[in-house]
Design an enzyme around this catalytic site. Structure first.
Site, PDB file in Angstrom:
ATOM      1  N   GLY A  14       0.785  -1.233   0.000  1.00  0.00           N
ATOM      2  CA  GLY A  14       0.000   0.000   0.000  1.00  0.00           C
ATOM      3  C   GLY A  14       0.811   1.274   0.000  1.00  0.00           C
ATOM      4  O   GLY A  14       0.287   2.348   0.339  1.00  0.00           O
ATOM      5  N   LYS A  15       2.092   1.205  -0.410  1.00  0.00           N
ATOM      6  CA  LYS A  15       2.938   2.415  -0.427  1.00  0.00           C
ATOM      7  C   LYS A  15       2.342   3.528  -1.272  1.00  0.00           C
ATOM      8  O   LYS A  15       2.343   4.690  -0.874  1.00  0.00           O
ATOM      9  CB  LYS A  15       4.324   2.096  -0.990  1.00  0.00           C
ATOM     10  CG  LYS A  15       5.245   1.315  -0.123  1.00  0.00           C
ATOM     11  CD  LYS A  15       6.660   1.282  -0.687  1.00  0.00           C
ATOM     12  CE  LYS A  15       6.732   0.784  -2.122  1.00  0.00           C
ATOM     13  NZ  LYS A  15       6.264  -0.599  -2.300  1.00  0.00           N
ATOM     14  N   LYS A  37       9.503   9.212  -7.772  1.00  0.00           N
ATOM     15  CA  LYS A  37       9.604   7.750  -7.856  1.00  0.00           C
ATOM     16  C   LYS A  37      10.947   7.457  -8.513  1.00  0.00           C
ATOM     17  O   LYS A  37      11.091   7.560  -9.734  1.00  0.00           O
ATOM     18  CB  LYS A  37       8.446   7.196  -8.699  1.00  0.00           C
ATOM     19  CG  LYS A  37       8.415   5.669  -8.781  1.00  0.00           C
ATOM     20  CD  LYS A  37       7.860   5.041  -7.523  1.00  0.00           C
ATOM     21  CE  LYS A  37       7.701   3.539  -7.677  1.00  0.00           C
ATOM     22  NZ  LYS A  37       7.139   2.906  -6.487  1.00  0.00           N
ATOM     23  N   THR A  41       9.076  -0.013 -11.740  1.00  0.00           N
ATOM     24  CA  THR A  41       9.277  -1.297 -12.410  1.00  0.00           C
ATOM     25  C   THR A  41       7.934  -1.936 -12.744  1.00  0.00           C
ATOM     26  O   THR A  41       6.905  -1.632 -12.132  1.00  0.00           O
ATOM     27  CB  THR A  41      10.091  -2.259 -11.534  1.00  0.00           C
ATOM     28  OG1 THR A  41       9.355  -2.568 -10.343  1.00  0.00           O
ATOM     29  CG2 THR A  41      11.432  -1.657 -11.156  1.00  0.00           C
ATOM     30  N   GLY A 110       9.588   4.573  -2.521  1.00  0.00           N
ATOM     31  CA  GLY A 110      10.504   3.511  -2.901  1.00  0.00           C
ATOM     32  C   GLY A 110       9.861   2.467  -3.792  1.00  0.00           C
ATOM     33  O   GLY A 110       8.688   2.547  -4.150  1.00  0.00           O
ATOM     34  N   ALA A 111      10.681   1.466  -4.134  1.00  0.00           N
ATOM     35  CA  ALA A 111      10.214   0.328  -4.930  1.00  0.00           C
ATOM     36  C   ALA A 111      10.402  -0.924  -4.083  1.00  0.00           C
ATOM     37  O   ALA A 111      11.528  -1.251  -3.701  1.00  0.00           O
ATOM     38  CB  ALA A 111      11.005   0.211  -6.229  1.00  0.00           C
ATOM     39  N   GLY A 112       9.290  -1.600  -3.761  1.00  0.00           N
ATOM     40  CA  GLY A 112       9.402  -2.770  -2.901  1.00  0.00           C
ATOM     41  C   GLY A 112       9.797  -2.366  -1.490  1.00  0.00           C
ATOM     42  O   GLY A 112       9.310  -1.368  -0.955  1.00  0.00           O
ATOM     43  N   GLY A 202      -9.233  -1.111  -0.357  1.00  0.00           N
ATOM     44  CA  GLY A 202     -10.060  -0.624  -1.452  1.00  0.00           C
ATOM     45  C   GLY A 202     -10.063   0.876  -1.615  1.00  0.00           C
ATOM     46  O   GLY A 202     -10.811   1.404  -2.456  1.00  0.00           O
TER      47      GLY A 202
END
Length: 238
Positions: A14-15, A37, A41, A110-112, A202
């Site tokens: 949920g970032k 960002k 990816t 971040g990513a992941g 949601g």
């Protein structure tokens, strides 16, 4: 504080929704907001990415995506497989610092998870936060298993001298189980910081106006909302 780094305990926690909530609340309060960002990816060249989702909810913001890789992998791996340039922490920090000079708030998503590699030297989002002397917000899952992931993330931040603002639950279930309810108490201890919010499952399906109200209710006053963890917990124990 005008730079906030947002990391997750992993992928799919949920970032992006938490980033959107922070941005929407800041814009609504009249702030100039930028969202960065460093590496997107799993998205093709002309497909909407995470920043498009944030802008859909937040409205008038500045967005900056530094690299985009088509495969849903760690940025360093995705870059190597696509034979595209990697992104390095110095570049990220420079872009963020420039935006911080012109905006009231810069959010870095971040990513992941925190230690996913950006490049072959092993640089991660933790290095970016350290270089910027920025505070990091952890986004966690609600249920079973999240305490370990959250504690590991918080321990890395502590060891690297990076301040942890606290933790937000990125997707709070409509029917929380026992583990989720207990984690309302246990997550702050694991994170070494306060529970700063819980966005409902949601939330990403809402229209921008409804999302803003959900963000206001689901995020702490420190992030521009009205969330109170004690009041939130009481509704499930009454």
């Amino acid at each position: 504080m005008n730079i906030l780094v947002i990391t997750g305990t992993g992928t799919g926690v949920g970032k992006t929704m938490v980033t959107a909530a922070c941005a929407a609340l800041a814009v609504d309060s009249g702030q100039r907001v930028a969202v960065v960002k460093p590496a997107q990816t799993g998205v093709g060249p002309h497909e909407p990415g995470d920043l498009d989702e944030v802008a859909r909810f937040a409205g008038k913001i500045t967005t900056k995506e530094l690299r985009r890789y088509p495969e849903p992998l760690a940025p360093a791996t995705a870059a190597a497989r696509a034979e595209l340039p990697q992104v390095h922490p110095g570049e990220i920090a420079s872009v963020v610092a420039e935006l911080a000079a012109e905006h009231d708030l810069v959010l870095v998503e971040g990513a992941g998870g925190l230690l996913v590699r950006f490049d072959d030297e092993g640089a991660t989002l933790a290095d970016v936060a350290w270089a910027l002397n920025a505070i990091v917000l952890i986004v966690s899952e609600a249920g079973l298993g999240t305490l370990n992931h959250t504690a590991l993330t918080a321990e890395v931040l502590l060891r690297r001298g990076v301040e942890c603002a606290g933790v937000v639950i990125g997707s709070w279930p409509s029917e929380p189980d026992l583990a989720s309810l207990c984690n309302l108490v246990d997550l702050p201890e694991a994170a070494g910081g306060p529970l700063l919010g819980a966005l409902p499952q949601g939330a990403g399906l809402l229209d921008p106006a409804d999302f803003l109200e959900v963000a206001r209710a689901g995020m702490s006053p420190w992030l521009g909302g009205t969330f109170d963890p004690d009041v939130f917990a009481e509704q499930f124990t009454a």
